[in-house]
Each structure stands twice: as structure tokens, then as C-alpha cells.
Design a protein around this motif. Structure first.
Motif, PDB file in Angstrom:
ATOM      1  N   ALA A 102       0.832  -1.199   0.000  1.00 31.65           N
ATOM      2  CA  ALA A 102       0.000   0.000   0.000  1.00 31.65           C
ATOM      3  C   ALA A 102       0.870   1.253   0.000  1.00 31.65           C
ATOM      4  O   ALA A 102       0.631   2.193  -0.756  1.00 31.65           O
ATOM      5  N   VAL A 103       1.866   1.278   0.868  1.00 28.21           N
ATOM      6  CA  VAL A 103       2.784   2.409   0.993  1.00 28.21           C
ATOM      7  C   VAL A 103       4.171   1.849   1.289  1.00 28.21           C
ATOM      8  O   VAL A 103       4.301   0.866   2.017  1.00 28.21           O
ATOM      9  N   ASP A 104       5.192   2.456   0.720  1.00 26.24           N
ATOM     10  CA  ASP A 104       6.550   2.031   1.038  1.00 26.24           C
ATOM     11  C   ASP A 104       7.463   3.248   1.068  1.00 26.24           C
ATOM     12  O   ASP A 104       7.154   4.283   0.480  1.00 26.24           O
ATOM     13  N   VAL A 105       8.573   3.109   1.770  1.00 26.96           N
ATOM     14  CA  VAL A 105       9.574   4.171   1.813  1.00 26.96           C
ATOM     15  C   VAL A 105      10.959   3.532   1.736  1.00 26.96           C
ATOM     16  O   VAL A 105      11.251   2.579   2.470  1.00 26.96           O
ATOM     17  N   PRO A 106      11.804   3.982   0.820  1.00 21.07           N
ATOM     18  CA  PRO A 106      13.164   3.427   0.717  1.00 21.07           C
ATOM     19  C   PRO A 106      14.068   4.005   1.801  1.00 21.07           C
ATOM     20  O   PRO A 106      13.872   5.138   2.260  1.00 21.07           O
TER      21      PRO A 106
END
Length: 407
Positions: A102-106
Motif C-alpha cells: 500500500a505504501v513504502d519508503v526506501p
């Protein structure tokens, strides 16, 4: 190691210690700033403690919160193609399919060692990573301003444990190859497994593998199902479940990666392991074959350690012998031992074969011990750190601090 000013800061603020050399609890201080709800204590980026490593201001929080469900870590930077495939995962069948990500952050993640403890440091974009850290932490604007301004935010559970100098700086790195970063906040909430965060510019300066990790919220999809799909895409990735069950310990099904910053990177390389119970870990057999050897050393005899350490260890023991101090070492208690520190899920430096214990009966943890000063002095001169000077003393313990090549 912690001076009186730091303790005053901890007392005068509600949850966290004063942090900035420029602002905080009544002026100069050595701790982190305090109340996450106090807008008055916000420090503008233009007054950054470390302008050289500052990035753009993160701006006001958007109010969004996401649960951290999975942490994906690779040996190298995750390619755009790989990230795209992970983001395209769908769970379910037919019209009931839902997005797996749904949401990701590197982020960039690596490890550093201090006083026989292994800590995880992540380089992040403060404006997006904050959404995964919980209400209290995400809403604390000053914390994210300070990270953007070149300071480090450390989990508040480590306050009083991780070594910080009298001016509020912590040395990040390993083996004597370190960078001093000012502690800007003792964070009230961090993502599971992340002990400290810096901005992306600091991540580059520390030599972290860039964008080698992805923090994921799976939305309506089952984290377990998404994890299986990620492992099908690339079986070499470490995929750790971050849900409530995993919070009680390391997921035993996940292959964990350790990639040091600093001098330890030369001695350890990529260390992959799984937890096998009883406080033990099982390293990759190929790593063991490449790094661990048994050699006969002066005074002690056969020792099984990291082969990088042997030249300076042998030189130190020969000098101890030449100084007539050989009888001060009466009992060897081991070197390579793939395990966690007792009662924790933190790797010991024994797991890498970079630490050894001598005369344990007279030098128990938490005591002053009876280690001969000449022995300590010699080991220190040859690049080893002694546990007898740590916050929680471990006088039987010596570990590699810097690489020293005998002449």
C-alpha cells in the motif's frame, strides 16, 4: 561518559534529553531536545548543528500514519526494476485481489558496533520515514528538523546505554573508522530493528549501501502473504516481519544481513545468518569458511577467530610474553561464538570472531575485575578495546577496535 549537564537535561524535559549545542534546555546542552508537542522548541534548519551534512527542511507533518509491516533488505541497492516488481504484488484472486504494497519508503540500512553491541543505523528521508514511526514521534517536528540538519536521532531506550561524549556526540562506524554525529533527539518511537536514524547525506558519508532497504505497509493484504511473494521474486532478500508477533524477537524464518560501516567492513564483509534458538545464530557456511580459522597463539594456544585479527593478536601476545606478563593470563574463555548477547537479540562481536575473553572467573561482567594493567595496555596498543572501561563493565572481554599491521 555522561556528564552532569546531560543528566540535568534529562530531568528538566518531559520525555527526551536536551539535544542541540545551539538551543534546548537553558542553552548549551549535551542531550536531545524534549517535548514532541512543543512547537516553541523547533530549531530551523538554517541553524543546523552540522550544515555540511544538512538536507532540506522536512516541512510540517501531513498527519498520515502507516504501520510498518515488512522490512526488505538487500545486499546491494534495490534496483528500480526490483522495487517495481515488489510494488506490483497483488494478493487474492479475481475481483478480490488487493495491492500487496500500500505504501513504502526506501532507506539505507547498515550496522555499527560499540562496546560489544551491534546497532542498526538507517539513512532516511525525514519527511516520508516519519509516517512509519507512530503518532508521538511523527508529530515531533523538532526531531525531524534536527535529523535534516545533520544530527542523529537515537531510540530513547538506548539513552544511558550507547556511549555519548560530554558534548553529545556518538561515534558511528567500526574498528576505529568512525564519524562523530551529534545526538539531536532521543526518539520516543522507532521502527522495529532500527536503533538510530540519520539523513541521506550522512548515509552517503558513512558509506551505507544506498537504498538497500524498503519499509512496507501492506494495507489490507496479509503481511505473511506479501512476504512470500517478495521471497519468490528474489530469494536473496532479507524480509523481516514487523508485526506484533515479531516484536518479541527476531523472526527465525528470515535471513538477516549485517553490513558494517567503517573498518569492520574489511573484516566481516556481508554476514548473513538465521536465528536458531537458545541465543545462537547460524551464519552462512560460506562466510565461516572464508573468515574463521583456528591458529595456535603464544601463551593461549589454539584460538578460533576471524583471520583478519590474528596478525595483531599474535603481536600483542608476543609483546605480553616479552614483558614478562604471560602468567597474568591464566584462562582463555573463547573467541568465535555465533550468538546473541545474553538476554537480547543483539549480536555479540564474538559472532564475527572479533572478540575474545580471558580469565572470566576474576573478571565478571559488572565488576572492576582484576585484569593486569600491563596486559590491558598492550592489547590496547595493538588495536583492541577493553570491556573494563564500558558503562556496564565486561573486564574479561577484548575486541578489535582498529586494524594494526605488525611492522
Amino acid at each position: 561518559m555522561f556528564d552532569a549537564r546531560r543528566r540535568v537535561g534529562a530531568a528538566c524535559l518531559s520525555a527526551l534529553a536536551c539535544a542541540s549545542l545551539l538551543a534546548g534546555c537553558g542553552g548549551a546542552s549535551a542531550g536531545g531536545t524534549s517535548d514532541p508537542t512543543s512547537a516553541a522548541q523547533t530549531t530551523p534548519i538554517k541553524n543546523a548543528v552540522d550544515p555540511t551534512h544538512a538536507v532540506g527542511a522536512p516541512g510540517k507533518w501531513n498527519g498520515k500514519l502507516y504501520g510498518a509491516d515488512l522490512l526488505v533488505v538487500g545486499e546491494q541497492s534495490l534496483s528500480p526494476q526490483l522495487v517495481k516488481r515488489i510494488r506490483s504484488i497483488r494478493i487474492g484472486t479475481g475481483k478480490h485481489k488487493v495491492r500487496g504494497v500500500a505504501v513504502d519508503v526506501p532507506l539505507s540500512i547498515g550496522q555499527f558496533a560499540m562496546e560489544n553491541h551491534l546497532y542498526n543505523v538507517a539513512a532516511v528521508d525525514p519527511s516520508s520515514y516519519r509516517d512509519f514511526t507512530g503518532q508521538r514521534s511523527a508529530a515531533w517536528q523538532d526531531q525531524w528538523n534536527r535529523v535534516a540538519g545533520g544530527e542523529i536521532a537515537v531510540a530513547d531506550k538506548l539513552d544511558g546505554t550507547i556511549p555519548v561524549d560530554k558534548n553529545g556526540y556518538v561515534a558511528i562506524g567500526s574498528g576505529g573508522d568512525t564519524q562523530n554525529i551529534h545526538v539531536g533527539a532521543w526518539s520516543p518511537s522507532t521502527v522495529l530493528g532500527v536503533d538510530a536514524i540519520v539523513n541521506e547525506k550522512w548515509g552517503q558519508a558513512l558509506g551505507l549501501e544506498q537504498a538497500n532497504a524498503l519499509l512496507i505497509n501492506t494495507g489490507y493484504a496479509s503481511p505473511q502473504q506479501v512476504r512470500k511473494q517478495i521471497e519468490k521474486i528474489n530469494g536473496d532478500l532479507s524480509v523481516t516481519a514487523m508485526d506484533a508477533v515479531a516484536r518479541f524477537g527476531i523472526d527465525p524464518k528470515a535471513v538477516q544481513n549485517v553490513q558494517f560501516v567503517g573498518s569492520y567492513s574489511q573484516a566481516v564483509g556481508l554476514y548473513r545468518y538465521t536465528a536458531i534458538g537458545g541465543g545462537r545464530v547460524a551464519p552462512d557456511p560460506a562466510w565461516v569458511a572464508a573468515h574463521i580459522e583456528t591458529r595456535v597463539m603464544p601463551i593461549i594456544g589454539a584460538m578460533t577467530c576471524n583471520k583478519v585479527m590474528f596478525p595483531q593478536l599474535e603481536a600483542a601476545l608476543r609483546e605480553i610474553q616479552a614483558r614478562g606478563l604471560a602468567d597474568k593470563i591464566t584462562n582463555y574463555a573463547g573467541c568465535y561464538n555465533p550468538r546473541f548477547i545474553a538476554g537480547s537479540t543483539t549480536l555479540s562481536n564474538h559472532a564475527f570472531g572479533l572478540a575474545f575473553d580471558i580469565d572470566p572467573a576474576e573478571n565478571a561482567r559488572g565488576t572492576v575485575g582484576h585484569m593486569d594493567p600491563g596486559v590491558v595496555q598492550t592489547f590496547e596498543r595493538w588495536g583492541f578495546t577493553w570491556g573494563g572501561t564500558w558503562h556496564y563493565t565486561d573486564p574479561m572481554h577484548f575486541e578489535l577496535n582498529r586494524i594494526v599491521q605488525p611492522g
